[in-house]
Design an enzyme around this catalytic site. Structure first.
Site, short mmCIF file in Angstrom:
data_model
loop_
_atom_site.label_atom_id
_atom_site.label_comp_id
_atom_site.label_asym_id
_atom_site.label_seq_id
_atom_site.Cartn_x
_atom_site.Cartn_y
_atom_site.Cartn_z
NE ARG A 149 -0.36 -1.78 -8.68
CZ ARG A 149 0.29 -3.04 -9.17
NH1 ARG A 149 0.16 -3.56 -10.38
NH2 ARG A 149 0.89 -3.73 -8.29
CB SER A 192 6.27 -1.35 0.03
OG SER A 192 4.73 -1.42 -0.43
CG ASP A 207 4.79 -4.39 0.11
OD1 ASP A 207 5.73 -4.61 -0.76
OD2 ASP A 207 5.07 -4.48 1.42
C1 G6P Z 1 2.47 -5.81 -5.74
C2 G6P Z 1 1.90 -5.16 -4.87
C3 G6P Z 1 2.85 -4.00 -4.10
C4 G6P Z 1 4.02 -4.89 -3.81
C5 G6P Z 1 4.77 -5.24 -5.01
C6 G6P Z 1 5.98 -6.07 -4.53
O1 G6P Z 1 2.67 -4.99 -7.16
O2 G6P Z 1 0.80 -4.38 -5.11
O3 G6P Z 1 2.38 -3.49 -3.05
O4 G6P Z 1 5.10 -3.75 -3.31
O5 G6P Z 1 4.01 -6.39 -5.45
O6 G6P Z 1 6.64 -6.59 -5.79
P1 G6P Z 1 7.44 -5.93 -6.93
O7 G6P Z 1 8.25 -6.82 -7.55
O8 G6P Z 1 6.76 -5.06 -7.69
O9 G6P Z 1 8.52 -5.32 -5.91
C1 BGC Z 2 10.44 -3.14 2.77
C2 BGC Z 2 9.02 -3.64 3.38
C3 BGC Z 2 8.45 -4.07 2.17
C4 BGC Z 2 9.37 -5.06 1.21
C5 BGC Z 2 8.71 -5.59 -0.10
C6 BGC Z 2 11.37 -4.13 2.04
O1 BGC Z 2 12.39 -3.23 1.58
O2 BGC Z 2 11.53 -2.61 3.83
O3 BGC Z 2 8.48 -2.75 3.81
O4 BGC Z 2 7.43 -4.80 2.77
O5 BGC Z 2 10.56 -4.27 0.91
O6 BGC Z 2 8.19 -4.43 -0.75
#
Ligand code: G6P
Ligand code: BGC
Ligand code: BGC
Length: 913
Positions: free
Chosen positions: A538, A599, A653
């Site tokens: 995003r 992340s 994140d």
């Molecule tokens: C949200 C946050 C992101 C995060 C994500 C993890 O969208 O804004 O920063 O990485 O959640 O969840 P997801 O299920 O999208 O991996």
């Molecule tokens: C990453 C982290 C991140 C998490 C959630 C992991 O695979 O190593 O940095 O916070 O995923 O997105």
């Protein structure tokens, strides 16, 4: 007068009983009146048929009132036998033939037409046991089993037993059945409302002589239906007229409200013995029926059965004969103690007395008495046969309705002494059915062995299902983590945290993020934010004002080819998206401070410096690991001339999520992500962070807990399925904790368990489904859908059928259990991790009790119906001195990144002042 009776013929109807030459002498009025009571007219039969059908359909819909006229009980027998069942089975029959029980040893060969004669033994149940304590009855049964087996070459092999229990029961599975009420002269205490399978298991246990496993409980009608010879085509109705009477039939499963099922057929036990619709029955109930009922063990109950069942026919005849004798119309007005004592006339007596052969050449003077006695027997039994026919016609009408078929061809398996002993019952029944259900072509198949083989077939199916269940439970057992195991994970994580903070060898890197405080609400300004690493990439613009935070964002995709291509390509793609976003938002040419939620594990050297340690979650862009990703972004910005961007901060994140929730709740000092990946951060005492100077105040630590256990410390909990998923991932041996918890992997774990269970024959009839061979085809979102409480089993099937799976409801049930086990373990492990962190914060601060909030984000945590509550429960169990509330982040971590940027800008401004 249109009676279907001994005396009058219906238009176009063949004389049913008596040819001209032996027309009986005329009867006087009282005699006539007596017999007339037992005549049932065609319209009365039709009314009974219609009323019974009405009761059946109301009960099927679960609309029947508290004491339904008929119960329509699901039997959990879902298919008629397909002849493949094989093995040796024990069968215990209780209640079908009065005060006796029968033990059978049935060998199913699984080969059509090749049958092994069952070995059996009958035992008479002492009357005091029939009406005594329930435990006594079941101990008696266990004793008989043992006595029977003493004579069989069994050794100590485990034996599987099918329990034919011929009384109305609420069944909840093939081996769990609660007795509703006794019938047919049984009245043992302490059994009604109990699970009769458990009572039998307990008795066998008490007896302790043989290793018998009760795997199925079956109503005798079901055993009779299932036992019917295949040659005749599968019987779909089972009809018993023995001491009692009842029928079962194969109903469309979707019509049985009590079952959460929409496909296939299921066997329903009608329990028509309790049919008592006054409107329909009152006109045919005689005074003798009322007397009999009042004298029975269960007055007012089983009224229909008491007009048909073999236990009662003798008594009805006796009452009529006694009445006629007492009114001088029989035996010269004499009675005898036997004639006046209830129960003295049995079915076999009636059958004998009614048998016309008996009277051939009988010239004794009181022939007219014999004639009258025979007429009484005929009247009572013919009525029974006709009433039974009306009930059967109701079942046939129900089959027509449920199959939407006008013309119906059906085979009815029949069993019971009344059929076997009574000369004319079967013919009268057959003829009356033809009258009442002319569109139905009914073939009657007498059961060869009283249903023993049928019970064995159900037992074979149940044994197969029980074996499958055991295999399923063995497969899923390693996913059930108990308190001790979770406590061990919590303790191991705590140690790894401390070692990581000290910079010692640890699977937890405990990375300082240079975020020292959560927002205090004084932040202001417009910020750009990027959010990379979750399901979606995003780009956001965040306006932080007095009135709060306004966010506009655009979701862009990161094609797999870019995520696993070159680093330059990835960052150029990111900048393309930023430029596209700026143009859409009219921000082109503006150089807003930018916060970058990245992340992935980064060693931060400052707020705007983050060295990527390694990719995770399916990303693998080259030339990035070991690089400062802020530099990589700035280089990409430079490559794309004419774009001004001021990258101020890079945040994980988890940190973005903590900050975003901290803006609303200052007690939020931990960030948790359970999405594609999983991770957590929290506010640690700076004094504990040896890699950063200073020992007052706090530092937010990105734990990178996804890598917890990469040192093998989770080896004991890891299953063969986890190993397969890890080996198939692009980073084998890495992110082991993440691979047991997060959305990218749960679907794959489930897929491999389903493949394993299919190979064991437990699922999908052992047929490996092509679709399940495809990696990542079983999405983690399916777990959330399949485990949703509001989803009926049929919807679970729909999801799996969309995948291309052919499955039964049992399959769907088991797939749901697999999903539950995998997601439950994930949530519990995640809870153990949170418990380790909040306990550390509590002890850091030397608090008796810590109140803290955790900001959470991630599709799995947000979408799964039970994940969040399981995490909270586990934290309460493992960290009882921490009051933890979980705040679901609404705006994602982009807002958090903007807030971190805002704090950095505010600190930079105050530093300049
Ligand atoms: C949200 C946050 C992101 C995060 C994500 C993890 O969208 O804004 O920063 O990485 O959640 O969840 P997801 O299920 O999208 O991996
Ligand atoms: C990453 C982290 C991140 C998490 C959630 C992991 O695979 O190593 O940095 O916070 O995923 O997105
Ligand atoms: C019972 C039924 C049984 C029937 C025939 C009735 O009294 O309620 O469960 O099938 O007798 O044995």
């Amino acid at each position: 007068m249109d009676t279907i009776g001994a005396t009058c013929l219906l238009p176009g109807e063949r004389a049913l009983a008596c040819p001209q030459e032996n027309r009986p002498p005329l009867l006087d009025s009282s005699e006539l009146e007596c017999l007339k009571q037992f005549e049932v007219t065609r319209s009365q039969l039709q009314q009974i048929q219609v009323s019974l059908l009405g009761c059946m359909e109301r009960a099927l819909k679960g609309k029947a009132d508290s004491a339904p006229a008929v119960r329509m009980l699901p039997t959990y027998v879902g298919s008629v036998p397909h002849g493949t069942e094989k093995g040796d089975f024990l069968v215990l029959e209780l209640g079908a033939t009065g005060a006796s029980l029968r033990v059978l040893w049935v060998t199913l060969t699984g080969t059509e037409g090749y049958k092994v004669e069952p070995r059996s033994q009958e035992f008479v149940i002492p009357q005091d046991v029939v009406v005594g304590a329930g435990q006594q009855l079941f101990d008696f049964a266990a004793h008989c089993l043992s006595e029977f087996l003493d004579a069989q070459p069994v050794g100590n092999q485990p034996l599987q037993l099918g329990f034919s229990f011929s009384f109305p029961c609420h069944q909840t599975s093939l081996d769990r059945s609660t007795l509703i009420s006794w019938t047919k002269g049984f009245k043992c205490s302490g059994v009604e409302g109990q699970d009769v399978v458990q009572l039998l298991r307990d008795a066998i246990q008490r007896k302790g002589t043989y290793n018998i496993d009760v795997v199925a409980v079956v109503n005798d009608t079901v055993g009779t239906m299932m036992g019917c010879e295949l040659g005749a085509g599968p019987c779909e109705v089972g009809l018993i007229v023995d001491t009692g009477t009842n029928a079962c039939y194969m109903e469309e499963a979707r019509h049985v409200a009590a079952l959460d099922e929409d496909r296939g057929r299921t066997c329903v036990s009608v329990e028509w013995g309790s049919f008592s619709d006054d409107g329909a029955l009152a006109p045919v109930l005689t005074t003798f029926d009322h007397v009999l009922d009042q004298g029975s063990l269960n007055p007012g109950a089983q009224r229909f059965e008491k007009m048909i069942g073999g236990l009662y026919l003798g008594e009805l005849v006796r009452l009529v004969l006694a009445h006629l004798a007492q009114h001088g119309a029989l035996f010269g007005g004499h009675t005898s103690p036997a004639l006046l004592s209830p129960g003295s006339l049995l079915l076999e007596h009636v059958a004998e007395m009614e048998d016309p052969q008996l009277r051939q050449g009988d010239t004794c003077p009181d022939a007219s008495d014999a004639e009258l006695v025979q007429r009484v027997c005929a009247a009572v039994c013919s009525r029974a046969a006709r009433l039974c026919a009306a009930a059967l016609a109701a079942v046939l009408a129900r089959l027509q309705h449920s199959r939407e078929q006008r013309a119906l061809q059906v085979a009815v398996a029949t069993g019971g002494q009344v059929f076997e002993r009574h000369p004319r019952f079967h013919n009268i029944l057959k003829e009356t059915v033809m009258h009442l259900a002319p569109e139905c072509e009914v073939s009657f198949i007498p059961s060869v062995d009283g249903g023993g083989r049928g019970v064995a077939m159900v037992t074979a199916v149940a044994a197969r299902l029980a074996a499958h269940r055991q295999l399923l439970e063995e497969t899923l057992a390693p996913f059930q983590l108990n308190h001790e195991q979770l406590g061990a994970v919590q303790a191991q994580m705590r140690e790894a945290m401390v070692r990581g903070l000290r910079g010692e060898a640890s699977s937890l890197r405990m990375l300082p993020t240079y975020v020292r405080a959560t927002p205090d609400g004084s932040e202001r300004g417009d910020f750009l934010a990027l959010d990379l690493g979750g399901t979606n990439f995003r780009v956001l613009v965040v306006h932080v004002t007095e009135g709060g935070v306004q966010i506009t964002n655009q979701v862009y995709s990161i094609p797999e080819g870019v995520a696993q291509g070159s680093g330059q390509q990835l960052f150029d793609h990111i900048v393309d998206c930023i430029v596209d976003f700026q143009q859409r938002q009219g921000l082109s040419g503006q150089s807003l401070p930018l916060g970058f939620t990245f992340s992935f594990p980064c060693k931060q050297l400052g707020l705007d410096q983050g060295i990527l340690l390694n990719w995770t979650k399916g990303f693998n862009a080259s030339d990035c690991e070991g690089q400062d990703v802020v530099c990589l972004l700035r280089e990409a910005i430079r490559r794309r001339q004419a774009v001004e961007l001021n990258v101020v901060a890079i945040v994980n994140d988890t940190v973005g999520t903590m900050m975003s929730c901290g803006y609303e709740d200052p007690r939020c000092e931990m960030g948790l992500i359970v999405g594609t990946g999983t991770n957590a951060c929290y506010m640690e005492e700076l004094r504990n962070v040896t890699s950063v100077a200073g020992d007052s105040g706090h530092m937010c630590i990105n734990m990178e807990w996804g890598a917890f256990g990469d040192d093998g410390s989770l080896g004991l909990l890891s299953t063969c399925f986890d190993a397969i998923v890890d080996q198939a991932s692009i980073n084998p041996g890495k992110q082991r904790f993440e691979k047991m918890i997060s959305g990218m992997y749960l679907g794959e774990i489930v897929r491999h368990i389903l493949l394993h269970l299919t190979s064991c024959g437990v699922l999908f009839r052992g047929r490996q489904a092509q679709c399940l061979q495809t990696k990542d085809i079983f999405k983690t979102k399916f777990l959330s859908e399949i485990e949703s409480d509001s989803l009926a089993l049929r919807q679970v099937r729909a999801i799996l059928e969309d995948l291309g799976l052919l499955l039964t409801s049992d399959d769907a049930l088991m797939v749901r259990e697999v999903c539950q086990a995998v997601s439950r373990r994930a949530a519990r492990l995640c809870g153990a991790g949170v418990a380790a962190v909040v306990e550390k914060i509590r002890e850091n601060r030397g608090l008796e009790v810590l109140t803290v909030s955790v900001g959470v984000d991630g599709t799995l945590y947000k979408m799964h119906p039970h994940f969040s509550s399981l995490v909270a429960t586990t934290v309460r169990e493992l960290a009882p001195r921490c009051a933890v509330s979980f705040l679901q982040s609404e705006d994602g971590s982009g807002k958090g990144a903007a807030l971190v940027t805002a704090v950095a800008c505010r600190l930079a401004q105050t530093a300049q002042v």
